[in-house]
Design a protein around this motif. Sequence first.
Motif, PDB file in Angstrom:
ATOM      1  N   ILE A 102       0.846  -1.203   0.000  1.00 13.09           N
ATOM      2  CA  ILE A 102       0.000   0.000   0.000  1.00 13.09           C
ATOM      3  C   ILE A 102       0.878   1.248   0.000  1.00 13.09           C
ATOM      4  O   ILE A 102       0.634   2.209  -0.727  1.00 13.09           O
ATOM      5  N   GLY A 103       1.935   1.199   0.812  1.00  8.73           N
ATOM      6  CA  GLY A 103       2.881   2.315   0.854  1.00  8.73           C
ATOM      7  C   GLY A 103       3.461   2.569  -0.527  1.00  8.73           C
ATOM      8  O   GLY A 103       3.513   3.713  -1.000  1.00  8.73           O
ATOM      9  N   ALA A 104       3.883   1.479  -1.194  1.00 12.79           N
ATOM     10  CA  ALA A 104       4.444   1.614  -2.536  1.00 12.79           C
ATOM     11  C   ALA A 104       3.418   2.234  -3.470  1.00 12.79           C
ATOM     12  O   ALA A 104       3.738   3.086  -4.300  1.00 12.79           O
ATOM     13  N   SER A 105       2.165   1.817  -3.307  1.00  7.75           N
ATOM     14  CA  SER A 105       1.139   2.284  -4.226  1.00  7.75           C
ATOM     15  C   SER A 105       0.899   3.790  -4.094  1.00  7.75           C
ATOM     16  O   SER A 105       0.864   4.506  -5.098  1.00  7.75           O
ATOM     17  N   ILE A 106       0.770   4.294  -2.847  1.00  8.01           N
ATOM     18  CA  ILE A 106       0.515   5.734  -2.749  1.00  8.01           C
ATOM     19  C   ILE A 106       1.779   6.539  -3.040  1.00  8.01           C
ATOM     20  O   ILE A 106       1.713   7.667  -3.514  1.00  8.01           O
ATOM     21  N   PHE A 107       2.935   5.919  -2.802  1.00  5.70           N
ATOM     22  CA  PHE A 107       4.200   6.578  -3.150  1.00  5.70           C
ATOM     23  C   PHE A 107       4.258   6.825  -4.664  1.00  5.70           C
ATOM     24  O   PHE A 107       4.504   7.941  -5.122  1.00  5.70           O
ATOM     25  N   ARG A 109       1.825   6.877  -6.753  1.00  6.74           N
ATOM     26  CA  ARG A 109       0.783   7.808  -7.158  1.00  6.74           C
ATOM     27  C   ARG A 109       1.201   9.256  -6.886  1.00  6.74           C
ATOM     28  O   ARG A 109       1.034  10.129  -7.732  1.00  6.74           O
ATOM     29  N   GLY A 110       1.784   9.475  -5.704  1.00  7.63           N
ATOM     30  CA  GLY A 110       2.227  10.820  -5.353  1.00  7.63           C
ATOM     31  C   GLY A 110       3.304  11.313  -6.295  1.00  7.63           C
ATOM     32  O   GLY A 110       3.276  12.462  -6.744  1.00  7.63           O
ATOM     33  N   VAL A 111       4.250  10.431  -6.626  1.00  6.18           N
ATOM     34  CA  VAL A 111       5.337  10.820  -7.524  1.00  6.18           C
ATOM     35  C   VAL A 111       4.773  11.157  -8.904  1.00  6.18           C
ATOM     36  O   VAL A 111       5.149  12.162  -9.521  1.00  6.18           O
ATOM     37  N   ALA A 113       1.815  12.276  -9.624  1.00  2.59           N
ATOM     38  CA  ALA A 113       1.110  13.563  -9.566  1.00  2.59           C
ATOM     39  C   ALA A 113       2.105  14.712  -9.511  1.00  2.59           C
ATOM     40  O   ALA A 113       1.904  15.768 -10.100  1.00  2.59           O
ATOM     41  N   GLU A 114       3.207  14.486  -8.809  1.00  2.62           N
ATOM     42  CA  GLU A 114       4.181  15.538  -8.575  1.00  2.62           C
ATOM     43  C   GLU A 114       5.012  15.833  -9.826  1.00  2.62           C
ATOM     44  O   GLU A 114       5.184  16.980 -10.206  1.00  2.62           O
ATOM     45  N   LYS A 118      -1.636  16.369 -12.682  1.00  2.75           N
ATOM     46  CA  LYS A 118      -2.779  15.884 -11.921  1.00  2.75           C
ATOM     47  C   LYS A 118      -4.016  15.744 -12.797  1.00  2.75           C
ATOM     48  O   LYS A 118      -5.041  15.261 -12.352  1.00  2.75           O
ATOM     49  N   TYR A 217      -3.365  10.183 -12.416  1.00  7.92           N
ATOM     50  CA  TYR A 217      -2.555   9.579 -11.356  1.00  7.92           C
ATOM     51  C   TYR A 217      -3.414   8.827 -10.350  1.00  7.92           C
ATOM     52  O   TYR A 217      -2.916   7.982  -9.620  1.00  7.92           O
ATOM     53  N   VAL A 221      -6.405   3.113  -7.983  1.00  7.14           N
ATOM     54  CA  VAL A 221      -7.168   2.490  -6.880  1.00  7.14           C
ATOM     55  C   VAL A 221      -8.335   1.663  -7.398  1.00  7.14           C
ATOM     56  O   VAL A 221      -8.478   0.486  -7.078  1.00  7.14           O
TER      57      VAL A 221
END
Lengths: 295, 331
Positions: A102-107, A109-111, A113-114, A118, A217, A221
């Motif tokens: 899960i951590g990898a997944s939101i990581f 996603r955040g990257v 978007a960044e 978006k 991004y 989910v």
Amino acid sequence: METGQFLQYLVTGVTMGSIYALVGLGFTIIFSVTGIINFAQGEFVMLGGMLSFILFDSFGLPMGLTVVLSIAAAALLGILLYLLGIRSARKASPVSLIVITIGASIFVRGVAAEIWTKDPVRPPYFTGSESLSWAGAYIQPQVLWIIGTALVAMIVLHVFFSYTTLGKALRACAISRQAAGLVGIDARAMALIAFGLAAGLGAIGGVVMAPHTTVSYESGVMLGLKGFVAAAIGGFKSHTTAFFGGLLVGIIEALTVAINWGPFRSEYADAVALIALLVILVIRSRSLSAGERAS
Amino acid sequence: MRFGVRALYQNKWAILAFAAMLALLIVVPLSPVLDKYTMLLTFIAINAMVTLGLCLLMGYTGQVSLGQTAFYGIGAYISAILSKTYGVNPWLAMLIAAAAAGLFAYLIGFPIFRLRGNYLAMATLGLVLVVYTLFRELGSLTGGPDGMSGIPHLSIGGLHFNTPATRYFLVWSFCLAALVLSQNIIRSRTGRALRAIHGSEAAAQSVGIDLSRYKVKIFVLSAVYASIAGSLFVHTLRFVNPQPFGFLASVMIVTMAVVGGLASIWGALFGTAVVRILSNEVLLRFGSLDIIVYGLILMVVMIFVPQGLFVGLRDTFQRWRLKRARQEAPT
């Protein structure tokens, strides 16, 4: 409802279903080899779609090359996820592994978007956008690409896992890692291959999907959840069942939009698919937990 | 003797830490220098109640739930709708919301806890997204994506909880009560049963522990905590929209629990505070950087300190005290 209209909904259902099938096949590959559910599977689909757009849009590469590069990059990230996230967590409990993926997944996603955008993006169609007409329904060429890709992926995987030495070695790990080790199969190498394969397959899904549905991004989910439903229908064991499970989810969703009455309204299409997930999980809980204990 | 020394240090330091925390909590809203942190600390207390439920479920009982924000949202929306639209007394609304969330958890608990590990995680994730979709789409009831404003505040007699300081003390009383209650539960027969289930379900069953009864019991408790937190949240902010109850919010609660060390009551508070301060004071300035950092925290903590950051630090500290005590003690 007219036949043409019904067929149109069915085509939509099968199209989306094929995408879910590709995600579900990714879940099945990793689970059947390592016993891990990769909660980041949906993100590889997103990555495939986003990368193909970025490579095309920012670097002006030809579409064929962007497709290949996107898939290769996602597969590489899948391998990295295994090496850095999964393998380095020695003696990790299933709870830890869930949290890590899960951590990898939101990581990821955040990257995405960044560093990219978006907003939803849409890479160009593979082969034009002129719709074909069939019994009153219109079918875009990209839809044929999506359905065809899922079908080919399912068949290739089936042949690969049933008839090649490597495929058999991967399946051997699924049956018993210890026994596989005894006959000289490197279970860690197999797990690495499974992660690479699943991530690459997810990216293939993203690449063929993006021109049709757009991708952002946040796409990961929902795709991940629906792909999970597809894989759960097959008990995370069978590639063919995961494929048809995906189609089923897609069709249920399209029919919800088609009925558009009471709780079956387009706004609730996602929720209906998710309630199907809950029902399937609970009905299958006995056989699913038996499978988990064996692995 | 070893145990005596260890217990002494443990108690002394625990009492000291607790007293320091209480003193700080009382000082913050009253001091002109620190009172800008009142709002932040209020939200820490609210989040900590949700995290606490997850810690009981995940850390002590070993059951993963990505669904805690569903109950948080149910509490928030029932409170908001009853007290604003129907003019129900906010306290009564809070009670009804907690009962409804508890009942809902009870009803879905039995089927859902037939699942384990990965499947349980996915099912609870599905639950969050279903509930979130309802908040967003039932526009006539919930105000849709825009939400509802003008929700009344809580009050007792002539005491109105409508200033930052009064709301702060109200919310912290609830939070501390929940923490102390949980601490007692963990030390009770139920707590031992939960830890037995975490250790081995088969072994727990063989000594007569009814697995699903205990799992559902703690699930209901966690839902009630989350629901009360949700009610406090809407009566504090006096506004609600679906955004704090979605998937990312759920992951944030998991991050708080993981930093807090899962199987630790006070760790839940610590984890919530760390993540909340990090996100409000540092990450808010950098756009979507917050989820990148949450992702990193989740991965790094789980890989290197799978028992969680707070518990990892506490254990290291205790080992260090013990080692020093042993060196100093004449042999």
